[in-house]
Motif scaffolding. Structure first.
Motif, PDB file in Angstrom:
ATOM      1  N   GLY A   1      28.724  82.733  14.513  1.00 62.13           N
ATOM      2  CA  GLY A   1      29.664  83.363  12.874  1.00 62.13           C
ATOM      3  C   GLY A   1      29.933  83.734  12.386  1.00 62.13           C
ATOM      4  N   LEU A   2      31.215  83.775  11.906  1.00 63.63           N
ATOM      5  CA  LEU A   2      31.854  85.331  11.279  1.00 63.63           C
ATOM      6  C   LEU A   2      31.744  85.136   9.196  1.00 63.63           C
ATOM      7  N   GLY A   3      31.532  83.965   9.311  1.00 70.87           N
ATOM      8  CA  GLY A   3      31.288  84.104   7.565  1.00 70.87           C
ATOM      9  C   GLY A   3      30.658  82.982   7.260  1.00 70.87           C
ATOM     10  N   GLU A   4      30.537  82.594   6.461  1.00 68.73           N
ATOM     11  CA  GLU A   4      30.084  81.645   4.892  1.00 68.73           C
ATOM     12  C   GLU A   4      30.343  80.387   6.007  1.00 68.73           C
ATOM     13  N   ASN A   5      31.819  79.814   6.119  1.00 70.34           N
ATOM     14  CA  ASN A   5      31.835  78.859   6.216  1.00 70.34           C
ATOM     15  C   ASN A   5      33.765  78.733   8.319  1.00 70.34           C
ATOM     16  N   ILE A   6      33.245  80.204   8.786  1.00 67.71           N
ATOM     17  CA  ILE A   6      33.957  80.218  10.330  1.00 67.71           C
ATOM     18  C   ILE A   6      33.116  80.840  10.852  1.00 67.71           C
ATOM     19  N   SER A   7      33.268  80.462  11.921  1.00 66.01           N
ATOM     20  CA  SER A   7      33.247  81.351  13.201  1.00 66.01           C
ATOM     21  C   SER A   7      34.521  81.023  14.187  1.00 66.01           C
ATOM     22  N   ILE A   8      33.303  81.152  15.624  1.00 65.73           N
ATOM     23  CA  ILE A   8      35.065  81.694  16.422  1.00 65.73           C
ATOM     24  C   ILE A   8      34.056  81.490  17.883  1.00 65.73           C
ATOM     25  N   GLY A   9      34.785  81.245  19.169  1.00 67.03           N
ATOM     26  CA  GLY A   9      33.386  81.398  20.474  1.00 67.03           C
ATOM     27  C   GLY A   9      34.522  80.803  21.276  1.00 67.03           C
ATOM     28  N   VAL A  10      33.438  80.167  22.731  1.00 62.35           N
ATOM     29  CA  VAL A  10      34.192  80.312  23.585  1.00 62.35           C
ATOM     30  C   VAL A  10      34.148  79.124  24.312  1.00 62.35           C
ATOM     31  N   SER A  11      35.188  78.154  25.095  1.00 62.46           N
ATOM     32  CA  SER A  11      34.573  76.921  25.682  1.00 62.46           C
ATOM     33  C   SER A  11      35.001  77.171  26.877  1.00 62.46           C
ATOM     34  N   SER A  12      34.616  76.374  28.106  1.00 63.70           N
ATOM     35  CA  SER A  12      34.961  75.964  28.942  1.00 63.70           C
ATOM     36  C   SER A  12      34.670  73.942  29.570  1.00 63.70           C
ATOM     37  N   SER A  13      35.391  73.932  30.276  1.00 61.47           N
ATOM     38  CA  SER A  13      34.940  72.061  30.992  1.00 61.47           C
ATOM     39  C   SER A  13      35.400  72.031  32.289  1.00 61.47           C
TER      40      SER A  13
ATOM     41  N   ASP B   1      41.849  74.505  39.958  1.00 64.08           N
ATOM     42  CA  ASP B   1      43.019  74.557  38.787  1.00 64.08           C
ATOM     43  C   ASP B   1      43.037  73.778  37.661  1.00 64.08           C
ATOM     44  N   ASP B   2      43.580  72.508  38.405  1.00 62.50           N
ATOM     45  CA  ASP B   2      43.508  71.092  37.066  1.00 62.50           C
ATOM     46  C   ASP B   2      42.217  70.694  36.788  1.00 62.50           C
ATOM     47  N   ARG B   3      41.350  70.915  37.382  1.00 61.64           N
ATOM     48  CA  ARG B   3      40.138  70.527  36.934  1.00 61.64           C
ATOM     49  C   ARG B   3      39.685  71.491  36.059  1.00 61.64           C
ATOM     50  N   PHE B   4      39.475  72.786  35.650  1.00 63.60           N
ATOM     51  CA  PHE B   4      39.272  73.705  35.310  1.00 63.60           C
ATOM     52  C   PHE B   4      39.705  73.937  33.529  1.00 63.60           C
ATOM     53  N   ASP B   5      39.183  74.276  33.320  1.00 62.08           N
ATOM     54  CA  ASP B   5      39.781  74.937  31.441  1.00 62.08           C
ATOM     55  C   ASP B   5      38.649  75.492  30.690  1.00 62.08           C
ATOM     56  N   LEU B   6      39.775  76.937  30.051  1.00 61.27           N
ATOM     57  CA  LEU B   6      38.912  78.007  29.269  1.00 61.27           C
ATOM     58  C   LEU B   6      39.837  78.190  27.715  1.00 61.27           C
ATOM     59  N   LYS B   7      38.907  77.843  26.864  1.00 64.37           N
ATOM     60  CA  LYS B   7      39.408  78.019  25.620  1.00 64.37           C
ATOM     61  C   LYS B   7      38.444  78.702  24.551  1.00 64.37           C
ATOM     62  N   ALA B   8      39.187  79.956  23.926  1.00 62.86           N
ATOM     63  CA  ALA B   8      38.723  80.359  22.796  1.00 62.86           C
ATOM     64  C   ALA B   8      39.648  79.769  21.643  1.00 62.86           C
ATOM     65  N   ARG B   9      38.115  79.320  20.641  1.00 64.41           N
ATOM     66  CA  ARG B   9      37.833  78.435  19.345  1.00 64.41           C
ATOM     67  C   ARG B   9      38.028  79.132  18.077  1.00 64.41           C
ATOM     68  N   PHE B  10      38.454  78.625  17.178  1.00 67.07           N
ATOM     69  CA  PHE B  10      37.934  78.743  16.147  1.00 67.07           C
ATOM     70  C   PHE B  10      37.992  77.636  15.120  1.00 67.07           C
ATOM     71  N   ASN B  11      36.422  77.576  14.576  1.00 67.59           N
ATOM     72  CA  ASN B  11      35.922  76.712  13.992  1.00 67.59           C
ATOM     73  C   ASN B  11      35.919  76.574  12.373  1.00 67.59           C
ATOM     74  N   ALA B  12      35.690  75.980  11.480  1.00 69.03           N
ATOM     75  CA  ALA B  12      35.753  76.463   9.883  1.00 69.03           C
ATOM     76  C   ALA B  12      34.677  75.003   9.115  1.00 69.03           C
ATOM     77  N   ASN B  13      33.583  75.826   9.822  1.00 67.99           N
ATOM     78  CA  ASN B  13      32.203  75.136   9.588  1.00 67.99           C
ATOM     79  C   ASN B  13      32.416  74.502   7.623  1.00 67.99           C
TER      80      ASN B  13
END
Length: 176
Positions: free
Chosen positions: A49-61, A89-101
């Motif tokens: 969480g960066l603020g009252e309604n904002i968060s950043i993160g990372v996700s992987s599948s 390389d086809d099965r793996f993915d990495l994401k940087a993410r931004f959320n509005a909570n």
């Protein structure tokens, strides 16, 4: 009968003591299953969480179970490859993410959080819409729908479509 009512009240009070998103400094870890066309796999994500309604993160599948054609590849009678085997390389993915909570904005329940967001991955630029519900202060369940907005490559092979298409995640979320 009195004991059952007292125990039920105590358990109910214990279970509704969670908080979905507390703002700046809030940390969430999510672990779940990933469901998409021709594959199922694992999804792991972390949000800060960066603020009252904002968060950043990372996700992987990672796609564990892929359909037979993508697992073994397909060749035509003359030996030409028709469907490529899905590699790491086809099965793996990495994401940087931004959320509005926005759970506290829509104010359904203090234990519920709805979070639309954007993500930049190794495969595409996309969006997601997720929801979390906490049963205790440390544990809850989440579901999330992810979709590509712009793919980095045109004319994708079936193996390249993995983690580059609409998918749904479902699992457990933990407050850190």
């Amino acid at each position: 009968m009195k004991r059952i009512i007292i125990i039920t009240c105590m358990l109910t009070a214990y279970l509704v003591n969670g908080q979905a998103f507390s703002g700046k400094g809030d940390q969430k870890f999510q672990l779940g299953a990933n469901f998409q066309s021709h594959a199922t796999g694992l999804n792991v994500s972390y949000d800060y969480g960066l603020g009252e309604n904002i968060s950043i993160g990372v996700s992987s599948s990672y796609a564990l179970g892929v359909s037979g054609d993508l697992q073994d590849g397909v060749k035509d009678p003359s030996g030409n490859t028709v469907v490529e085997k899905a590699g790491f390389d086809d099965r793996f993915d990495l994401k940087a993410r931004f959320n509005a909570n926005i759970g506290n904005v829509i104010n359904i329940d203090e234990n519920f959080d709805l979070y639309p967001g954007l993500n930049f991955s190794l495969k595409n630029f996309g969006g997601h819409l997720g929801a979390r519900y906490f049963f205790t202060t440390g544990f809850g369940l989440y579901t999330e729908a992810q979709f590509p907005i712009a793919k980095y490559k045109d004319n994708l092979t079936p193996a390249q479509e993995l983690n580059n298409q609409f998918s749904v995640n479902l699992g457990a979320v933990f407050n850190l």
